[in-house]
Design a protein around this motif. Structure first.
Motif, short mmCIF file in Angstrom:
data_model
loop_
_atom_site.label_atom_id
_atom_site.label_comp_id
_atom_site.label_asym_id
_atom_site.label_seq_id
_atom_site.Cartn_x
_atom_site.Cartn_y
_atom_site.Cartn_z
N GLN A 84 -7.88 4.78 7.18
CA GLN A 84 -7.95 4.34 8.57
C GLN A 84 -9.24 3.57 8.84
O GLN A 84 -9.22 2.50 9.44
N ALA A 85 -10.36 4.13 8.36
CA ALA A 85 -11.65 3.47 8.58
C ALA A 85 -11.62 2.07 7.97
O ALA A 85 -12.09 1.11 8.57
N GLU A 86 -11.01 1.97 6.78
CA GLU A 86 -10.94 0.66 6.11
C GLU A 86 -10.06 -0.32 6.86
O GLU A 86 -10.39 -1.49 6.96
N ALA A 87 -8.95 0.17 7.38
CA ALA A 87 -8.04 -0.72 8.10
C ALA A 87 -8.72 -1.24 9.36
O ALA A 87 -8.65 -2.43 9.67
N ALA B 221 -1.38 1.44 8.10
CA ALA B 221 -0.40 0.39 7.78
C ALA B 221 -0.13 -0.49 8.98
O ALA B 221 -0.04 -1.72 8.87
N GLU B 222 -0.05 0.13 10.16
CA GLU B 222 0.20 -0.60 11.40
C GLU B 222 -0.94 -1.59 11.68
O GLU B 222 -0.72 -2.76 12.02
N ILE B 223 -2.18 -1.13 11.51
CA ILE B 223 -3.34 -1.99 11.75
C ILE B 223 -3.36 -3.14 10.74
O ILE B 223 -3.62 -4.30 11.10
N MET B 224 -3.04 -2.82 9.49
CA MET B 224 -3.06 -3.86 8.45
C MET B 224 -2.03 -4.95 8.71
O MET B 224 -2.24 -6.11 8.34
N ARG B 225 -0.93 -4.60 9.35
CA ARG B 225 0.06 -5.64 9.70
C ARG B 225 -0.56 -6.67 10.63
O ARG B 225 -0.36 -7.87 10.48
N GLU B 226 -1.36 -6.20 11.58
CA GLU B 226 -2.04 -7.13 12.50
C GLU B 226 -3.07 -7.98 11.75
O GLU B 226 -3.26 -9.15 12.05
#
Ligand code: PHE
Length: 440
Positions: A209-212, A169-174
């Motif tokens: 995670q891999a997808e993000a 979720a954190e990575i997707m925010r970026e």
């Protein structure tokens, strides 16, 4: 200097039966890379791309020395022992343990390790790289790559359980914060393989995670091509048929990433491959002391991109000492290259029997790249292109005969017939002396 040593950029290395560095190559190493030469198109191309990666997040390395160990160039990146990239016909060996880097990825392990010190979660590396290859207008034994990488905290480090969904979720925010203008993804492959490659699963990568991470990688690189091809269209008038740049993500393979992708751009009516990338193998990060991180890496060829941005038709031009080339360029300015008048080409054919393995001087099979290198040695930058035009198997002896057509053309002046004849004579002699070929 003793016959069994070789000096490159003031460092002397022992040589052995693996050594295959031709006499003309050290002068290229000595230049330290055109990506740093002021006003040079490769330097402006590098700077254009660098400007799309925030300096607060990406450490920039642009002068890493080109001589690396086999361990750095291949072993640390999980290249299998029989990978063709390792062969002496593809790679320049200083000696059996030392090579001229074939890609900027040779520095991955070292720079992941350095991340704890720099505190930045990413890096960019631009450098000259070296490969034995064919001769044509887009291949040269020295070229330049830019590599980038970015890592993210995996969460759960204390418990050793990395399946934390907050990470994705954190990575997707970026990802959502990165906006890519004027670009349309017309085709995309699966973001993770099903099941996620076992090397990644074993290290507790979850599909989320891999997808993000893959999404972040793709968005960042879409930003790069949108900018670069926007510049190219503005400078050269060439470009995309549609209003928006069309790109597609293709599933790829690299020994050190999983999943891996290639990015292709629709340009002048064809799909053009511009870069390779992927999710970094977790065991590689673990070995570099970054086990609590997950991340991506990419690598791209600067010449290929610069040729499009400036409309430069031949890779040899980047090395031209001709003022008519240099004076066209200013640091930071992208503009269409005005070709100097095109001089006539001269074609020469050479035909020979492919030796049975034991008969060649080196006691090895015939490798096309050896042929190319002998020709680079005698013809230098006056050789524009080489094509195999005929292959013939003798009906009774079973021997193979090959015929290659060589295009000689100077970018700067008109070659005379006697001059080309003499180049071709030297080439034929060298094929006999150096490769033990039987000419027809
Ligand atoms: N080093 C690869 C090449 O030269 C490109 C690459 C870099 C791919 C980083 C994945 C990640 O083709």
């Amino acid at each position: 200097r003793p016959a069994n040593s070789l000096t490159l950029n003031n460092i002397t290395y022992p040589t052995d039966s693996h050594t295959n560095i031709p006499a003309n190559l050290p002068a290229y190493l000595a230049q330290g890379g055109l990506h740093l030469k002021p006003s040079h198109p490769l330097s402006t191309t590098r700077q254009t791309i660098e400007s799309l990666f925030p300096a607060s997040q990406y450490e920039v390395y642009n002068s890493l020395p080109p001589v690396v160990t086999v361990a750095e160039n291949f072993d640390s990146l999980c290249f299998p022992a029989d990978h063709p990239g390792r062969s002496r016909s593809d790679t320049y060996y200083v000696n059996r343990d030392t090579v001229l880097r074939t890609h900027t990825s040779a520095h991955q392990a070292e720079k992941f390790r350095a991340m704890s010190g720099t505190q930045k979660p990413g890096y960019l590396i631009s450098a000259d790289v070296y490969r034995r290859d064919a001769i044509d207008r887009s291949h040269y034994p020295v070229f330049h790559q830019m590599e980038g990488a970015r890592v993210f905290p995996r969460g759960g480090a204390a418990s050793g359980n990395y399946g934390d969904s907050g990470v994705a979720a954190e990575i997707m925010r970026e990802v959502e914060a990165m906006e890519v203008p004027n670009l349309q993804v017309v085709e995309s492959c699966a973001l993770h393989e099903e099941p996620v490659n076992p090397v990644q699963l074993a290290e507790q990568h979850t599909p989320e995670q891999a997808e993000a991470v893959a999404k972040h990688l793709q968005r960042q690189l879409e930003l790069v091509v949108s900018r670069v091809f926007g510049e190219a269209a503005a400078a050269t008038g060439a470009g995309a048929a549609q209003e928006k740049l069309q790109v597609r993500w293709i599933s790829g393979y690299f020994p050190f990433t999983s999943p891996s992708y290639e990015l292709e751009v629709f340009w002048n009516n064809e799909w053009l491959e511009v870069l390779g990338c992927g999710v970094i193998r977790q065991d590689l990060l673990n070995r570099a002391g970054q086990g609590d991180k997950i991340g991506w890496a990419f690598g791209l060829g600067l010449e290929r991109i610069a040729m499009l941005m400036y409309g430069i038709p031949d890779i040899r031009l980047f090395w031209s000492q001709d003022e008519r080339f240099a004076r066209q360029f200013r640091d930071g300015v992208v503009r269409r290259f005005e070709p100097f008048s095109r001089h006539p080409a001269c074609y020469k054919d050479v035909t020979f029997w492919v030796p049975a393995a034991a008969a060649t001087t080196a006691g090895e099979e015939f490798h096309e790249n050896d042929f190319m290198e002998v020709l680079r040695g005698t013809g230098g930058d006056l050789v524009e292109d080489v094509k195999l035009i005929d292959k013939f198997i003798h009906p009774t002896t079973g021997r193979t005969s090959l015929c290659y057509r060589i295009t000689y053309r100077s970018l700067e002046r008109t070659l005379t017939n006697p001059e080309v004849d003499s180049l071709q004579d030297s080439f034929r002699a060298a094929l006999q002396n150096k490769l033990g070929l039987e000419l027809r």
